[in-house]
Motif scaffolding. Structure first.
Motif, PDB file in Angstrom:
ATOM      1  N   LEU A  26      46.394  -4.503  77.643  1.00  0.00           N
ATOM      2  CA  LEU A  26      47.033  -5.082  76.468  1.00  0.00           C
ATOM      3  C   LEU A  26      46.665  -4.202  75.276  1.00  0.00           C
ATOM      4  N   ILE A  27      47.682  -3.667  74.609  1.00  0.00           N
ATOM      5  CA  ILE A  27      47.464  -2.610  73.615  1.00  0.00           C
ATOM      6  C   ILE A  27      48.018  -2.993  72.253  1.00  0.00           C
ATOM      7  N   GLY A  28      47.174  -2.914  71.247  1.00  0.00           N
ATOM      8  CA  GLY A  28      47.642  -3.020  69.870  1.00  0.00           C
ATOM      9  C   GLY A  28      48.072  -1.641  69.408  1.00  0.00           C
ATOM     10  N   ILE A  29      49.349  -1.495  69.073  1.00  0.00           N
ATOM     11  CA  ILE A  29      49.834  -0.147  68.735  1.00  0.00           C
ATOM     12  C   ILE A  29      49.924   0.072  67.225  1.00  0.00           C
ATOM     13  N   GLY A  30      49.298  -0.826  66.461  1.00  0.00           N
ATOM     14  CA  GLY A  30      49.237  -0.608  65.025  1.00  0.00           C
ATOM     15  C   GLY A  30      50.580  -0.754  64.343  1.00  0.00           C
ATOM     16  N   PRO A  31      50.821   0.037  63.310  1.00  0.00           N
ATOM     17  CA  PRO A  31      52.053  -0.101  62.532  1.00  0.00           C
ATOM     18  C   PRO A  31      53.284   0.548  63.171  1.00  0.00           C
ATOM     19  N   SER A  97      52.474  -5.285  68.413  1.00  0.00           N
ATOM     20  CA  SER A  97      52.409  -4.667  67.092  1.00  0.00           C
ATOM     21  C   SER A  97      51.074  -5.008  66.447  1.00  0.00           C
ATOM     22  N   GLY A  98      50.611  -4.130  65.563  1.00  0.00           N
ATOM     23  CA  GLY A  98      49.357  -4.377  64.861  1.00  0.00           C
ATOM     24  C   GLY A  98      48.167  -4.363  65.790  1.00  0.00           C
ATOM     25  N   ASP A  99      47.279  -5.339  65.590  1.00  0.00           N
ATOM     26  CA  ASP A  99      46.059  -5.440  66.388  1.00  0.00           C
ATOM     27  C   ASP A  99      46.130  -6.666  67.286  1.00  0.00           C
ATOM     28  N   ILE A 100      45.613  -6.568  68.485  1.00  0.00           N
ATOM     29  CA  ILE A 100      45.683  -7.665  69.447  1.00  0.00           C
ATOM     30  C   ILE A 100      44.809  -8.852  69.032  1.00  0.00           C
ATOM     31  N   GLY A 101      43.961  -8.685  68.024  1.00  0.00           N
ATOM     32  CA  GLY A 101      43.094  -9.773  67.590  1.00  0.00           C
ATOM     33  C   GLY A 101      43.509 -10.417  66.286  1.00  0.00           C
ATOM     34  N   PHE A 102      44.653  -9.998  65.721  1.00  0.00           N
ATOM     35  CA  PHE A 102      45.083 -10.539  64.430  1.00  0.00           C
ATOM     36  C   PHE A 102      46.445 -11.217  64.596  1.00  0.00           C
ATOM     37  N   TYR A 103      46.418 -12.544  64.756  1.00  0.00           N
ATOM     38  CA  TYR A 103      47.641 -13.334  64.930  1.00  0.00           C
ATOM     39  C   TYR A 103      48.587 -12.662  65.939  1.00  0.00           C
ATOM     40  N   SER A 104      48.030 -12.346  67.083  1.00  0.00           N
ATOM     41  CA  SER A 104      48.774 -11.649  68.126  1.00  0.00           C
ATOM     42  C   SER A 104      49.007 -12.584  69.310  1.00  0.00           C
ATOM     43  N   GLY A 105      50.042 -12.295  70.077  1.00  0.00           N
ATOM     44  CA  GLY A 105      50.288 -13.055  71.299  1.00  0.00           C
ATOM     45  C   GLY A 105      49.429 -12.609  72.461  1.00  0.00           C
TER      46      GLY A 105
END
Length: 208
Positions: A26-31, A97-105
């Motif tokens: 599971l990857i947060g790809i930032g902006p 999108s963004g970070d996986i720890g900030f209001y992410s699914g």
């Protein structure tokens, strides 16, 4: 003698082949800017045989991410796709999108997949969050910001701002920045200074 009556029987038994456990990252790809990814995230996307995520995220991936791409918007769609691939795709990556720890699914997906695919191996890779990117654009620290989501959930902006200080609102859907500002004005907080940003990291990025 005994040897004359000896019979040898060789029986070959074919056991079902045990499938190798699936590796899911599971990857947060930032902006959305490829250069903003961590090296670990970029490598995981390049090595994945299957990449899942929202259409706009998949469209922004470069050619070196050669895995099969499956567009999914909802957690239920991701779970259905990944359980269907189990045993047939050794390495799968899910882009957020963004970070996986900030209001992410990512959190709810992980819990569901750990039940649906108990033998799968999971790796979580964080990415740049929208508060981090906006703070960098503004040249300001963000460690004291109050972080509030108004994206798809009920939000009381006046209450969030009542304590003073900097408040970051994650907006979208039925609650755009203009709606938040209107609510603050109605609550007597129209004198607050506001900065609105959209499409951070994309060519049409806007900060006003």
């Amino acid at each position: 003698g005994f040897a004359a009556h000896l019979h040898l029987i060789v029986i070959r038994v074919y056991l079902p082949r045990k499938e190798a456990p699936m590796d899911i990252t599971l990857i947060g790809i930032g902006p959305g800017d490829w250069l903003s990814l961590t090296q670990a995230a970029a490598q995981a996307l390049e090595q994945a045989l299957v990449i899942l995520g929202a259409p706009r995220l998949l469209e922004g991936l470069p050619a070196q991410c050669g895995g099969r791409r499956i567009a999914c918007l909802r957690t239920s769609e991701l779970v259905e796709a990944l359980t269907g691939l189990n045993g047939r795709a050794g390495q799968a990556a899910v882009a957020f999108s963004g970070d996986i720890g900030f209001y992410s699914g990512a959190a709810s997906l992980l819990r569901t997949l750990q039940t649906a695919l108990p033998e799968a191996r999971f790796t979580l890779l964080p990415g740049l969050s929208s508060p981090q990117v906006l703070a960098a654009r503004l040249g300001r620290p963000w460690q004291n910001w109050k972080l509030v989501s108004a994206h798809g959930v009920a939000c009381n902006p006046a209450a969030a701002c009542a304590g003073g200080g900097d408040v970051f609102f994650l907006t979208g859907g039925s609650c755009p920045p203009a709606s938040l500002c209107a609510q603050l004005t109605e609550a007597g907080l129209g004198g607050c200074q506001a900065t609105a940003a959209s499409r951070l990291g994309y060519p049409d990025e806007a900060i006003v």
